[in-house]
Design a protein around this motif. Structure first.
Motif, mmCIF file in Angstrom:
data_model
loop_
_atom_site.group_PDB
_atom_site.id
_atom_site.type_symbol
_atom_site.label_atom_id
_atom_site.label_comp_id
_atom_site.label_asym_id
_atom_site.label_seq_id
_atom_site.Cartn_x
_atom_site.Cartn_y
_atom_site.Cartn_z
ATOM 1 N N PRO A 223 0.721 -1.291 0.232
ATOM 2 C CA PRO A 223 0.544 -0.038 0.052
ATOM 3 C C PRO A 223 1.000 1.224 0.120
ATOM 4 N N ALA A 224 1.872 1.414 0.172
ATOM 5 C CA ALA A 224 2.988 2.474 0.200
ATOM 6 C C ALA A 224 3.536 3.157 -1.609
ATOM 7 N N ASN A 225 2.707 2.164 -2.148
ATOM 8 C CA ASN A 225 3.601 2.581 -3.704
ATOM 9 C C ASN A 225 2.555 3.139 -4.005
ATOM 10 N N GLY A 226 2.618 3.969 -5.632
ATOM 11 C CA GLY A 226 2.244 4.160 -6.419
ATOM 12 C C GLY A 226 2.515 4.311 -7.582
ATOM 13 N N ASN A 227 3.782 4.247 -7.763
ATOM 14 C CA ASN A 227 4.515 3.953 -8.756
ATOM 15 C C ASN A 227 3.955 2.568 -9.888
ATOM 16 N N GLU A 228 4.136 2.150 -8.810
ATOM 17 C CA GLU A 228 4.025 0.644 -8.838
ATOM 18 C C GLU A 228 2.756 0.335 -9.394
ATOM 19 N N ALA A 229 2.366 0.839 -9.172
ATOM 20 C CA ALA A 229 0.429 0.295 -9.181
ATOM 21 C C ALA A 229 0.517 0.833 -11.029
ATOM 22 N N LEU A 230 1.167 2.092 -11.565
ATOM 23 C CA LEU A 230 1.145 2.710 -13.065
ATOM 24 C C LEU A 230 2.441 1.408 -13.966
ATOM 25 N N ARG A 231 2.916 0.399 -13.115
ATOM 26 C CA ARG A 231 3.408 0.147 -13.843
ATOM 27 C C ARG A 231 3.002 -1.823 -13.890
ATOM 28 N N GLU A 232 1.835 -1.517 -13.432
ATOM 29 C CA GLU A 232 1.002 -2.815 -13.433
ATOM 30 C C GLU A 232 0.191 -2.355 -14.660
ATOM 31 N N VAL A 233 -0.355 -1.388 -13.960
ATOM 32 C CA VAL A 233 -1.553 -0.826 -15.087
ATOM 33 C C VAL A 233 -0.756 -0.989 -16.186
ATOM 34 N N ARG A 234 0.242 -0.177 -16.549
ATOM 35 C CA ARG A 234 0.973 -0.166 -18.032
ATOM 36 C C ARG A 234 1.538 -1.637 -18.763
ATOM 37 N N SER A 235 1.403 -3.114 -18.273
ATOM 38 C CA SER A 235 1.963 -3.991 -18.327
ATOM 39 C C SER A 235 0.271 -5.021 -18.786
ATOM 40 N N ASP A 236 -0.259 -4.506 -17.867
ATOM 41 C CA ASP A 236 -1.884 -5.317 -18.578
ATOM 42 C C ASP A 236 -2.862 -4.478 -19.698
ATOM 43 N N VAL A 237 -2.491 -3.212 -19.659
ATOM 44 C CA VAL A 237 -2.794 -2.871 -21.473
ATOM 45 C C VAL A 237 -1.744 -3.365 -22.002
ATOM 46 N N ALA A 238 -0.933 -3.171 -22.465
ATOM 47 C CA ALA A 238 -0.100 -4.080 -23.664
ATOM 48 C C ALA A 238 -0.084 -5.400 -23.015
ATOM 49 N N GLU A 239 -0.692 -5.981 -22.530
ATOM 50 C CA GLU A 239 -1.413 -7.544 -22.161
ATOM 51 C C GLU A 239 -2.627 -7.770 -22.738
ATOM 52 N N GLY A 240 -3.544 -6.877 -22.811
ATOM 53 C CA GLY A 240 -4.761 -6.761 -24.083
ATOM 54 C C GLY A 240 -5.886 -6.421 -23.244
ATOM 55 N N ALA A 241 -5.902 -6.168 -21.459
ATOM 56 C CA ALA A 241 -6.780 -5.833 -20.449
ATOM 57 C C ALA A 241 -7.842 -4.504 -21.403
ATOM 58 N N ASP A 242 -9.029 -5.011 -20.978
ATOM 59 C CA ASP A 242 -10.310 -3.977 -21.522
ATOM 60 C C ASP A 242 -10.873 -2.689 -20.488
ATOM 61 N N LEU A 243 -10.493 -3.523 -19.128
ATOM 62 C CA LEU A 243 -10.951 -2.686 -18.366
ATOM 63 C C LEU A 243 -9.938 -2.522 -16.843
ATOM 64 N N ILE A 244 -9.807 -1.413 -16.239
ATOM 65 C CA ILE A 244 -8.805 -1.676 -15.365
ATOM 66 C C ILE A 244 -9.210 -1.035 -14.162
ATOM 67 N N VAL A 245 -8.905 -2.193 -13.348
ATOM 68 C CA VAL A 245 -9.093 -1.742 -11.726
ATOM 69 C C VAL A 245 -8.651 -1.799 -11.084
ATOM 70 N N VAL A 246 -8.854 -0.411 -9.640
ATOM 71 C CA VAL A 246 -8.137 0.044 -9.063
ATOM 72 C C VAL A 246 -8.957 -0.832 -7.542
ATOM 73 N N LYS A 247 -8.008 -0.875 -6.894
ATOM 74 C CA LYS A 247 -8.516 -1.748 -5.677
ATOM 75 C C LYS A 247 -7.818 -2.027 -4.418
ATOM 76 N N PRO A 248 -7.958 -1.628 -3.335
ATOM 77 C CA PRO A 248 -9.905 -1.259 -2.644
ATOM 78 C C PRO A 248 -9.373 0.446 -3.313
ATOM 79 N N ALA A 249 -10.802 0.605 -3.068
ATOM 80 C CA ALA A 249 -10.508 2.423 -3.650
ATOM 81 C C ALA A 249 -9.922 3.633 -2.449
ATOM 82 N N MET A 250 -11.102 2.749 -1.173
ATOM 83 C CA MET A 250 -11.143 4.914 -0.542
ATOM 84 C C MET A 250 -9.244 5.105 -0.289
#
Ligand code: PBG
Length: 325
Positions: A223-250
């Motif tokens: 939970p301390a990491n923000g940049n790492e989330a963007l790396r995950e998002v980038r790789s999932d987009v590159a692999e063909g994800a259609d929608l991206i979930v962020v979890k938890p939200a609050m």
């Protein structure tokens, strides 16, 4: 005092406030999570989540009728199998719980969108989201089983598969497997930014999916990491994800916002079980106004960049939207 600028002008009446409102909740944004269990005649309350139940397939109409009546377009299914084993075979069984529920819903409620959670933790006796060898949660062999799970869900008629396991490379492998089996039309909603969070506690009670030893920190994010989330998002987009979930939200509004800036894909906020239970508990004490808190929290997720929201509050929210202030 410089009163040439008076922001209060635009707050003066209900009509004006509505006119300048920047974000709105819409029932079309809502996804309702459902716990489906084996057996028949079961509607079993989840103690830590007031208002949430585990349903056997035959009891689903009692909740699905409400979902449809209230204009909620989609449900996401979590399975609670009768038996668990080391390899999570219930996840990819042709007659697995989620597969049975999907077939039932698609036959009787064809207009409802059905999303399937793709993970092993609800089906493994050790409660981890992948296969275990010694102390290690193995990645690549787990990904094969996740791909098999996605294909079997697609065969059961699921519209969208939602991998929530956080193994590396699973989005690409699931896309490949779906395509090889003729399911090019089935979309992938990837839990790209999923944190090792304390907020999943009530869900694990509901699904009996708490890890029997260790924790999920070698696969879910710190939970301390923000940049790492963007790396995950980038790789999932590159692999063909259609929608991206962020979890938890609050507690992750910044991650939602950065994800929104990062991708043009639809962004999904998961308002998770612990977030729900905290609100319910405080409301039951009379300490907060449940409706105000829920509506403010969810519109905050939209303001942070979410296009849609998975929430256990969906049935209530759909009613509250009818007489929105
Ligand atoms: C399965 C999964 C979990 C949740 C959704 N999918 C539990 C976990 O990761 O331990 C949690 C959802 C919630 O808390 O509402 N991996």
């Amino acid at each position: 005092m410089n009163l040439s600028i008076r922001p209060r002008r635009l707050r003066a009446s209900k009509a004006l406030r509505a006119m300048v409102r920047e974000n709105r909740l819409d029932r079309a944004d809502l996804i309702y999570p459902l716990f489906v269990c084996s057996g028949s005649g079961v509607k079993d309350p989840v103690e830590s989540m007031p208002g949430v139940f585990r349903y056997s397939v035959d009891q689903l109409p009692s909740v699905l009728d409400a979902v449809v009546d209230r204009g909620i377009p989609a449900v996401i299914l979590f399975g609670i199998p009768a038996c668990k084993d080391a390899v999570g075979s219930g996840a990819y069984a042709e007659d697995g719980i989620v597969q049975q529920a999907a077939r039932f819903i698609k036959a009787d409620y064809p207009a409802l969108l059905v999303i399937g959670d793709v993970c092993l933790c609800e089906y493994t006796d050790h409660g981890h989201c992948g296969l275990v060898e010694g102390d290690v949660i193995v990645n690549d062999a787990s990904v094969e089983l996740l791909a098999e799970t996605a294909v079997s869900q697609a065969r059961a008629g699921i519209d969208i598969v939602a991998p929530s396991d956080m193994m590396d490379g699973r989005v690409g492998r699931i896309r490949q497997a779906l395509d090889e089996h003729g399911f090019q039309h089935v979309a992938i909603m990837s839990y790209a930014a999923k944190y090792a969070s304390g907020f999943y506690g009530p869900f694990r009670d509901a699904a009996g999916s708490a890890p029997s030893y260790g924790d999920r920190k070698t696969y879910q994010m710190d939970p301390a990491n923000g940049n790492e989330a963007l790396r995950e998002v980038r790789s999932d987009v590159a692999e063909g994800a259609d929608l991206i979930v962020v979890k938890p939200a609050m507690a992750f509004g910044d991650v939602m916002w950065r994800t929104r800036q990062e991708t043009l894909l639809p962004v999904v906020a998961y308002n998770v079980s612990g977030e729900y239970s905290m609100v319910k508990a405080a409301a039951a004490q009379g300490w907060i106004d449940e409706r105000k808190i829920v509506m403010e929290t969810l519109v905050g997720m939209k303001r942070a960049g979410a296009d849609m929201i998975i929430t256990y509050h969906a049935l209530d929210v759909a009613c509250w939207l009818d007489d929105a202030e």
